[in-house]
Write a protein that holds these residues in place. Structure first.
Motif, PDB file in Angstrom:
ATOM      1  N   ARG A  67       0.306 -40.677  22.144  1.00  0.00           N
ATOM      2  CA  ARG A  67       0.008 -41.626  23.208  1.00  0.00           C
ATOM      3  C   ARG A  67       1.117 -42.663  23.237  1.00  0.00           C
ATOM      4  O   ARG A  67       1.638 -43.071  22.202  1.00  0.00           O
ATOM      5  CB  ARG A  67      -1.362 -42.283  23.017  1.00  0.00           C
ATOM      6  CG  ARG A  67      -1.542 -43.085  21.764  1.00  0.00           C
ATOM      7  CD  ARG A  67      -2.959 -43.640  21.688  1.00  0.00           C
ATOM      8  NE  ARG A  67      -3.308 -44.420  22.854  1.00  0.00           N
ATOM      9  CZ  ARG A  67      -4.565 -44.709  23.204  1.00  0.00           C
ATOM     10  NH1 ARG A  67      -5.567 -44.253  22.479  1.00  0.00           N
ATOM     11  NH2 ARG A  67      -4.812 -45.434  24.285  1.00  0.00           N
ATOM     12  N   PRO A  68       1.519 -43.124  24.409  1.00  0.00           N
ATOM     13  CA  PRO A  68       2.710 -43.967  24.503  1.00  0.00           C
ATOM     14  C   PRO A  68       2.537 -45.378  23.953  1.00  0.00           C
ATOM     15  O   PRO A  68       3.447 -45.936  23.373  1.00  0.00           O
ATOM     16  CB  PRO A  68       2.999 -43.992  26.004  1.00  0.00           C
ATOM     17  CG  PRO A  68       1.689 -43.698  26.661  1.00  0.00           C
ATOM     18  CD  PRO A  68       0.971 -42.768  25.728  1.00  0.00           C
ATOM     19  N   TRP A  69       1.371 -45.979  24.125  1.00  0.00           N
ATOM     20  CA  TRP A  69       1.172 -47.344  23.641  1.00  0.00           C
ATOM     21  C   TRP A  69      -0.322 -47.665  23.711  1.00  0.00           C
ATOM     22  O   TRP A  69      -1.080 -47.009  24.432  1.00  0.00           O
ATOM     23  CB  TRP A  69       1.949 -48.365  24.487  1.00  0.00           C
ATOM     24  CG  TRP A  69       1.669 -48.255  25.963  1.00  0.00           C
ATOM     25  CD1 TRP A  69       2.355 -47.507  26.871  1.00  0.00           C
ATOM     26  CD2 TRP A  69       0.592 -48.862  26.683  1.00  0.00           C
ATOM     27  NE1 TRP A  69       1.786 -47.600  28.108  1.00  0.00           N
ATOM     28  CE2 TRP A  69       0.702 -48.439  28.032  1.00  0.00           C
ATOM     29  CE3 TRP A  69      -0.446 -49.726  26.346  1.00  0.00           C
ATOM     30  CZ2 TRP A  69      -0.184 -48.839  29.019  1.00  0.00           C
ATOM     31  CZ3 TRP A  69      -1.339 -50.126  27.327  1.00  0.00           C
ATOM     32  CH2 TRP A  69      -1.198 -49.680  28.646  1.00  0.00           C
ATOM     33  N   ARG A  70      -0.719 -48.702  22.970  1.00  0.00           N
ATOM     34  CA  ARG A  70      -2.124 -49.125  22.979  1.00  0.00           C
ATOM     35  C   ARG A  70      -2.203 -50.583  22.580  1.00  0.00           C
ATOM     36  O   ARG A  70      -1.520 -51.023  21.648  1.00  0.00           O
ATOM     37  CB  ARG A  70      -2.932 -48.259  22.015  1.00  0.00           C
ATOM     38  CG  ARG A  70      -4.434 -48.517  22.024  1.00  0.00           C
ATOM     39  CD  ARG A  70      -5.179 -47.326  21.425  1.00  0.00           C
ATOM     40  NE  ARG A  70      -4.847 -47.118  20.028  1.00  0.00           N
ATOM     41  CZ  ARG A  70      -5.685 -47.406  19.013  1.00  0.00           C
ATOM     42  NH1 ARG A  70      -6.879 -47.922  19.248  1.00  0.00           N
ATOM     43  NH2 ARG A  70      -5.326 -47.155  17.770  1.00  0.00           N
ATOM     44  N   LEU A  71      -3.013 -51.363  23.282  1.00  0.00           N
ATOM     45  CA  LEU A  71      -3.254 -52.758  22.932  1.00  0.00           C
ATOM     46  C   LEU A  71      -4.290 -52.815  21.821  1.00  0.00           C
ATOM     47  O   LEU A  71      -5.402 -52.316  21.974  1.00  0.00           O
ATOM     48  CB  LEU A  71      -3.757 -53.533  24.154  1.00  0.00           C
ATOM     49  CG  LEU A  71      -4.121 -54.995  23.918  1.00  0.00           C
ATOM     50  CD1 LEU A  71      -2.882 -55.835  23.627  1.00  0.00           C
ATOM     51  CD2 LEU A  71      -4.876 -55.565  25.134  1.00  0.00           C
ATOM     52  N   LEU A  72      -3.928 -53.421  20.686  1.00  0.00           N
ATOM     53  CA  LEU A  72      -4.840 -53.508  19.552  1.00  0.00           C
ATOM     54  C   LEU A  72      -5.500 -54.877  19.417  1.00  0.00           C
ATOM     55  O   LEU A  72      -6.589 -54.970  18.843  1.00  0.00           O
ATOM     56  CB  LEU A  72      -4.084 -53.199  18.249  1.00  0.00           C
ATOM     57  CG  LEU A  72      -3.456 -51.819  18.124  1.00  0.00           C
ATOM     58  CD1 LEU A  72      -2.832 -51.653  16.740  1.00  0.00           C
ATOM     59  CD2 LEU A  72      -4.475 -50.714  18.379  1.00  0.00           C
ATOM     60  N   GLN A  73      -4.857 -55.922  19.928  1.00  0.00           N
ATOM     61  CA  GLN A  73      -5.415 -57.260  19.703  1.00  0.00           C
ATOM     62  C   GLN A  73      -4.781 -58.272  20.648  1.00  0.00           C
ATOM     63  O   GLN A  73      -3.597 -58.177  20.966  1.00  0.00           O
ATOM     64  CB  GLN A  73      -5.174 -57.688  18.249  1.00  0.00           C
ATOM     65  CG  GLN A  73      -5.697 -59.064  17.881  1.00  0.00           C
ATOM     66  CD  GLN A  73      -5.570 -59.317  16.400  1.00  0.00           C
ATOM     67  OE1 GLN A  73      -6.322 -58.756  15.599  1.00  0.00           O
ATOM     68  NE2 GLN A  73      -4.612 -60.153  16.004  1.00  0.00           N
ATOM     69  N   MET A  74      -5.586 -59.233  21.090  1.00  0.00           N
ATOM     70  CA  MET A  74      -5.105 -60.417  21.799  1.00  0.00           C
ATOM     71  C   MET A  74      -5.546 -61.641  21.008  1.00  0.00           C
ATOM     72  O   MET A  74      -6.689 -61.688  20.537  1.00  0.00           O
ATOM     73  CB  MET A  74      -5.688 -60.498  23.211  1.00  0.00           C
ATOM     74  CG  MET A  74      -5.405 -59.301  24.100  1.00  0.00           C
ATOM     75  SD  MET A  74      -6.074 -59.526  25.783  1.00  0.00           S
ATOM     76  CE  MET A  74      -7.854 -59.515  25.451  1.00  0.00           C
ATOM     77  N   THR A  75      -4.667 -62.626  20.872  1.00  0.00           N
ATOM     78  CA  THR A  75      -5.013 -63.854  20.161  1.00  0.00           C
ATOM     79  C   THR A  75      -4.872 -65.052  21.090  1.00  0.00           C
ATOM     80  O   THR A  75      -3.822 -65.229  21.729  1.00  0.00           O
ATOM     81  CB  THR A  75      -4.118 -64.057  18.932  1.00  0.00           C
ATOM     82  OG1 THR A  75      -4.341 -62.992  18.005  1.00  0.00           O
ATOM     83  CG2 THR A  75      -4.431 -65.388  18.241  1.00  0.00           C
ATOM     84  N   TYR A  76      -5.943 -65.835  21.161  1.00  0.00           N
ATOM     85  CA  TYR A  76      -5.938 -67.105  21.890  1.00  0.00           C
ATOM     86  C   TYR A  76      -6.084 -68.228  20.868  1.00  0.00           C
ATOM     87  O   TYR A  76      -6.848 -68.099  19.903  1.00  0.00           O
ATOM     88  CB  TYR A  76      -7.071 -67.165  22.904  1.00  0.00           C
ATOM     89  CG  TYR A  76      -6.848 -66.304  24.117  1.00  0.00           C
ATOM     90  CD1 TYR A  76      -6.277 -66.830  25.269  1.00  0.00           C
ATOM     91  CD2 TYR A  76      -7.176 -64.951  24.102  1.00  0.00           C
ATOM     92  CE1 TYR A  76      -6.052 -66.039  26.379  1.00  0.00           C
ATOM     93  CE2 TYR A  76      -6.948 -64.144  25.210  1.00  0.00           C
ATOM     94  CZ  TYR A  76      -6.390 -64.700  26.347  1.00  0.00           C
ATOM     95  OH  TYR A  76      -6.157 -63.913  27.438  1.00  0.00           O
ATOM     96  N   VAL A  77      -5.365 -69.318  21.087  1.00  0.00           N
ATOM     97  CA  VAL A  77      -5.376 -70.402  20.113  1.00  0.00           C
ATOM     98  C   VAL A  77      -5.789 -71.710  20.787  1.00  0.00           C
ATOM     99  O   VAL A  77      -5.587 -71.902  21.988  1.00  0.00           O
ATOM    100  CB  VAL A  77      -3.992 -70.572  19.444  1.00  0.00           C
ATOM    101  CG1 VAL A  77      -3.638 -69.328  18.647  1.00  0.00           C
ATOM    102  CG2 VAL A  77      -2.901 -70.877  20.462  1.00  0.00           C
ATOM    103  N   THR A  78      -6.366 -72.592  19.976  1.00  0.00           N
ATOM    104  CA  THR A  78      -6.792 -73.900  20.447  1.00  0.00           C
ATOM    105  C   THR A  78      -6.562 -74.931  19.363  1.00  0.00           C
ATOM    106  O   THR A  78      -6.608 -74.607  18.171  1.00  0.00           O
ATOM    107  CB  THR A  78      -8.287 -73.888  20.833  1.00  0.00           C
ATOM    108  OG1 THR A  78      -8.689 -75.210  21.218  1.00  0.00           O
ATOM    109  CG2 THR A  78      -9.161 -73.442  19.663  1.00  0.00           C
TER     110      THR A  78
END
Length: 286
Positions: A67-78
């Protein structure tokens, strides 16, 4: 709710070295030396050369060539993670939604299985000399547009659980969600399955967009769409694809929202109106 900004994403790619080289040479990202462990796997980090230094914004981990690519995680900060925890964790517990404590930060999966981490901001690294090597200036990771088979349910999760606000929507199917003064830091598009439509980076100005477009031309990288101006968000944009087929948007002049008002609702089927105020709209994806 304390403001949250999108700080980073983790991508699984079939060839980390090739992807890192492409993002550095073609997209102008700075590559941090060495490897760091991310999600229990060795990763390369890349980031933008903003005014305050370099931030770690894309982690690349090795995946399968199938598979060409995959999103594993998004990080939002505060800056006020304590308040965020006090607001979000009870909502998760009341609805029996599993989450993972990561010290002070925590992680949760959205209805489509996308992993979202909420955390304190990471420091910037003062790598000023690297900026001089870049023909244009990327300033930050802007947003990710997800694809969902049930975009209304996904939007509900980010709004009612994580306290994002709707900036604009297309009649209950396409949602642009904000979590800071930026018009949106996440978008959710309708689709037959789940995945990522595109990853977006911000440039300092329209002049920098032109410099990037000229640089892409020098690299024999074609634009998929643009330059244009979205009516939703008001930003100037260009779109292109990386070596693995992942779409990237590069933008400037996104509208800021100081006092959120009622979200603007566009009628369904209004893509020709919302996509480009300058009138040129590419065909729908197959």
């Amino acid at each position: 709710m304390p403001p949250m900004i999108m700080e980073s994403i983790v991508l699984e790619v079939p060839d980390r070295e090739a992807a890192a080289r492409y993002y550095h040479d073609v997209y102008g990202l700075y590559q941090f030396p060495g490897e760091t462990e991310v999600l229990g796997r060795p990763a390369y980090w890349l980031g933008t050369l903003g005014h305050l230094g370099v931030r770690k914004e894309i982690a690349l981990v090795q995946g399968s060539s199938e598979r060409p690519w995959r999103l594993l995680q998004m990080t939002y900060v505060t800056s006020d993670l304590k308040q965020l925890r006090e607001m979000v964790l009870p909502r998760l517990q009341q609805r029996n939604i599993a989450f993972e404590n990561l010290g002070e930060s925590f992680a949760v999966n959205d209805p489509d299985g996308n992993r979202v981490v909420l955390a304190h901001p990471s420091p910037s690294w003062p790598v000023m000399e690297a900026r001089l090597e870049r023909p244009f200036l990327l300033t930050k990771l802007s947003h990710v547009t997800l694809v969902s088979g049930d975009s209304a349910a996904a939007s509900w999760f980010y709004r009612e659980i994580l306290d994002f606000r709707i900036a604009e929507e297309t009649d209950g199917v396409f949602f642009w969600l904000g979590s800071s003064s930026d018009h949106h830091s996440l978008a959710i598009a309708p689709g037959r399955g789940t995945g990522v439509d595109h990853v977006a980076f911000e440039l300092e100005s329209w002049a920098e967009v032109k410099r990037l477009a000229d640089h892409l031309a020098d690299q024999n990288v074609a634009l998929e769409a643009g330059p244009g101006r979205h009516r939703v968000g008001g930003n100037i944009f260009i779109y292109t694809h990386d070596l693995n087929g992942l779409r990237f948007e590069f933008l400037c002049e996104m509208r800021e929202v100081v006092n959120p008002e009622t979200a603007k609702v566009w009628p369904r089927g209004s893509r020709a109106i919302t996509y480009n105020a300058w009138g040129i709209v590419p065909p729908e994806n197959p």
